[in-house]
Design a protein around this motif. Sequence first.
Motif, mmCIF file in Angstrom:
data_model
loop_
_atom_site.group_PDB
_atom_site.id
_atom_site.type_symbol
_atom_site.label_atom_id
_atom_site.label_comp_id
_atom_site.label_asym_id
_atom_site.label_seq_id
_atom_site.Cartn_x
_atom_site.Cartn_y
_atom_site.Cartn_z
ATOM 1 N N ALA A 128 0.842 -1.200 0.000
ATOM 2 C CA ALA A 128 0.000 0.000 0.000
ATOM 3 C C ALA A 128 0.873 1.245 0.000
ATOM 4 C CB ALA A 128 -0.901 -0.002 1.238
ATOM 5 N N VAL A 129 0.479 2.218 -0.786
ATOM 6 C CA VAL A 129 1.164 3.514 -0.766
ATOM 7 C C VAL A 129 0.134 4.636 -0.885
ATOM 8 C CG1 VAL A 129 3.253 2.581 -1.890
ATOM 9 C CG2 VAL A 129 1.508 3.751 -3.264
ATOM 10 N N TYR A 130 0.535 5.824 -0.475
ATOM 11 C CA TYR A 130 -0.224 7.041 -0.727
ATOM 12 C C TYR A 130 0.440 7.760 -1.904
ATOM 13 C CZ TYR A 130 -3.266 7.197 3.404
ATOM 14 O OH TYR A 130 -4.243 6.966 4.329
ATOM 15 N N VAL A 131 -0.362 8.342 -2.773
ATOM 16 C CA VAL A 131 0.183 9.165 -3.852
ATOM 17 C C VAL A 131 -0.179 10.609 -3.555
ATOM 18 C CG1 VAL A 131 0.089 9.711 -6.319
ATOM 19 C CG2 VAL A 131 0.023 7.328 -5.555
ATOM 20 N N LYS A 132 0.844 11.448 -3.472
ATOM 21 C CA LYS A 132 0.585 12.831 -3.084
ATOM 22 C C LYS A 132 0.445 13.732 -4.302
ATOM 23 C CE LYS A 132 1.813 16.330 0.252
ATOM 24 N NZ LYS A 132 2.654 16.626 1.405
ATOM 25 N N LEU A 133 -0.685 14.410 -4.329
ATOM 26 C CA LEU A 133 -0.990 15.394 -5.374
ATOM 27 C C LEU A 133 -0.598 16.781 -4.873
ATOM 28 C CD1 LEU A 133 -2.688 16.788 -7.704
ATOM 29 C CD2 LEU A 133 -4.677 16.481 -6.206
ATOM 30 N N ASN A 134 0.070 17.539 -5.719
ATOM 31 C CA ASN A 134 0.348 18.945 -5.415
ATOM 32 C C ASN A 134 -0.869 19.772 -5.848
ATOM 33 O OD1 ASN A 134 1.223 21.556 -5.213
ATOM 34 N ND2 ASN A 134 2.802 21.387 -6.797
ATOM 35 N N SER A 135 -1.659 20.199 -4.864
ATOM 36 C CA SER A 135 -2.885 20.932 -5.181
ATOM 37 C C SER A 135 -2.708 22.433 -4.966
ATOM 38 C CB SER A 135 -4.043 20.405 -4.329
ATOM 39 O OG SER A 135 -3.746 20.577 -2.948
ATOM 40 N N GLY A 136 -1.459 22.891 -4.922
ATOM 41 C CA GLY A 136 -1.242 24.337 -4.825
ATOM 42 C C GLY A 136 -0.278 24.766 -3.741
ATOM 43 N N ALA B 141 -8.050 24.161 -4.187
ATOM 44 C CA ALA B 141 -7.355 22.869 -4.036
ATOM 45 C C ALA B 141 -8.342 21.709 -4.148
ATOM 46 C CB ALA B 141 -6.619 22.824 -2.697
ATOM 47 N N MET B 142 -9.561 21.905 -3.647
ATOM 48 C CA MET B 142 -10.568 20.839 -3.747
ATOM 49 C C MET B 142 -10.998 20.631 -5.192
ATOM 50 S SD MET B 142 -11.214 19.058 -1.102
ATOM 51 C CE MET B 142 -12.858 18.318 -1.179
ATOM 52 N N ASP B 143 -11.096 21.704 -5.973
ATOM 53 C CA ASP B 143 -11.437 21.557 -7.395
ATOM 54 C C ASP B 143 -10.417 20.676 -8.102
ATOM 55 O OD1 ASP B 143 -13.696 23.031 -7.297
ATOM 56 O OD2 ASP B 143 -12.844 24.861 -8.165
ATOM 57 N N ILE B 144 -9.133 20.982 -7.856
ATOM 58 C CA ILE B 144 -8.050 20.203 -8.485
ATOM 59 C C ILE B 144 -8.123 18.752 -8.028
ATOM 60 C CG2 ILE B 144 -5.538 19.924 -8.548
ATOM 61 C CD1 ILE B 144 -5.356 23.008 -8.259
ATOM 62 N N THR B 145 -8.306 18.571 -6.712
ATOM 63 C CA THR B 145 -8.310 17.217 -6.156
ATOM 64 C C THR B 145 -9.471 16.396 -6.714
ATOM 65 O OG1 THR B 145 -7.293 18.090 -4.153
ATOM 66 C CG2 THR B 145 -8.294 15.906 -3.996
ATOM 67 N N ARG B 146 -10.655 17.019 -6.805
ATOM 68 C CA ARG B 146 -11.819 16.293 -7.323
ATOM 69 C C ARG B 146 -11.595 15.884 -8.777
ATOM 70 N NH1 ARG B 146 -15.106 20.468 -4.657
ATOM 71 N NH2 ARG B 146 -15.814 19.609 -2.665
ATOM 72 N N ARG B 147 -10.985 16.777 -9.535
ATOM 73 C CA ARG B 147 -10.729 16.495 -10.953
ATOM 74 C C ARG B 147 -9.754 15.316 -11.087
ATOM 75 N NH1 ARG B 147 -7.439 19.602 -13.860
ATOM 76 N NH2 ARG B 147 -7.521 21.305 -12.356
ATOM 77 N N VAL B 148 -8.658 15.373 -10.343
ATOM 78 C CA VAL B 148 -7.650 14.307 -10.416
ATOM 79 C C VAL B 148 -8.233 12.992 -9.904
ATOM 80 C CG1 VAL B 148 -5.437 13.531 -9.465
ATOM 81 C CG2 VAL B 148 -5.689 15.874 -10.323
ATOM 82 N N ALA B 149 -9.031 13.074 -8.836
ATOM 83 C CA ALA B 149 -9.623 11.856 -8.265
ATOM 84 C C ALA B 149 -10.545 11.191 -9.287
ATOM 85 C CB ALA B 149 -10.395 12.197 -6.994
ATOM 86 N N ALA B 150 -11.380 11.990 -9.935
ATOM 87 C CA ALA B 150 -12.343 11.410 -10.882
ATOM 88 C C ALA B 150 -11.627 10.815 -12.094
ATOM 89 C CB ALA B 150 -13.332 12.489 -11.330
ATOM 90 N N ARG B 151 -10.566 11.467 -12.531
ATOM 91 C CA ARG B 151 -9.893 11.046 -13.765
ATOM 92 C C ARG B 151 -8.950 9.865 -13.509
ATOM 93 N NH1 ARG B 151 -6.237 15.602 -15.673
ATOM 94 N NH2 ARG B 151 -4.915 14.604 -14.127
ATOM 95 N N ASP B 152 -8.153 9.938 -12.415
ATOM 96 C CA ASP B 152 -7.041 8.989 -12.255
ATOM 97 C C ASP B 152 -7.153 8.069 -11.042
ATOM 98 O OD1 ASP B 152 -5.698 10.204 -14.467
ATOM 99 O OD2 ASP B 152 -5.030 11.803 -13.125
#
Length: 388
Positions: free
Chosen positions: A139-147, A191-202
């Motif tokens: 298991a790993v966490y993938v960190k998104l740079n949301s700003g 940051a939530m907009d970016i996160t939601r977009r990345v979550a839905a896509r990837d």
Amino acid sequence: MSALSAAALDFSAQPKGARARPLRARLDFSALRHNAARAREWAGGAKFWAVIKANAYGHGQFEAAQALSGLCDGYALLESENAIALRAHGVRAPILLLEGFFCPEEIPALVQHDLTPVIHNAAQLEMLASASASARPAAVYVKLNSGMNRLGFAPENCGAARRRLAELGIREITLMTHFAEADTDLGVAAAMDITRRVAARDFSGLPQSLANSAALIRYPETRGGTRDWARPGILLYGGSPFGVAPSATAEDLRLRPVMTLESRLIATQTLRPGDRLGYGGTFCARRESKVGIVACGYADGYPRHAPTGTPIAVAGVRTQTLGRVSMDMLACDITDIPEAREGAPVTLWGKGEGGQIAADAVAARAGTVSYTLFCAVAPRVPRVIERF
Ligand SMILES: *Cc1c(COP(=O)(O)O)cnc(C)c1O
């Protein structure tokens, strides 16, 4: 030849037994448990990591982990050595390494001790690739740079990171981000907009870990559902992530201080009008004044940049510091506190015999945050567990 033995050169060694100098950091771990219960309320159905990095923000990582046992869903910290030490102390709960690993040599120990690393850049992906397939974490966490622009993959690179992990046989993936502005009026919307977009896509269908203390308290949309994990730190220790912002103090949030920094007056002085006090003479008495000298200075971790006027309590009465903080002492105004004689109890922050002072209020006067006060308490200050 030097007469010093190796033991005498061990700078971490502290004298054993009672200490006569009256300065203490008293720790009330029942307050930590109370605050963890508050975190549970704010988390709703989501799980949460208790962030115990930096020696549990200066409170002691082993004691904090033990006190929180069963009250959090796992522990988050930085160094794998510290995580492994927790395992050696019998901690079985999940452990998250907030910056992942720093070199490939660390990876086998992560797997052996079941530690979950955060993967925040391509170099870490390649370190995972260099490990043999059986020696990769499940298991790993993938960190998104949301700003925040500190750690994390850019939004457009998260998909490739996710696919690379799948190629490496790692399928338990959690999408993580860290908010830069949850404690300010800017908030988390961008940051939530970016996160939601990345979550839905990837990262569709995968759990998420988004909220620090500020986001968990102020933005319930960041905590997620039952598969998601918040990451509160400061609130567990009874500090407000919003400092002394109106209606968001620790008391307003019903958080209790875990650490009380307390001491006593070791001398008193009477100043006549025109007398100056301490290094640089930055305080000059305008009236006849009584001054208390407190056994606590910047070498103990009290902020040297705390100016005249920083709140402090003596013999149960709230007053203020005067003049510059010195290395081992500071001064306070006791003109209107007749009970404040030598030996009188002093509370620098927390809740003690000397009175009650919010660490956030001290921090605000010193131009910092309570995080830095807690983390800075020096090794020479005895830590006393008052309640467990
Ligand atoms: C320190 C840290 C936290 C906890 O932050 P608080 O403001 O103390 O709640 C959460 N997430 C990450 C990645 C951190 O580094």
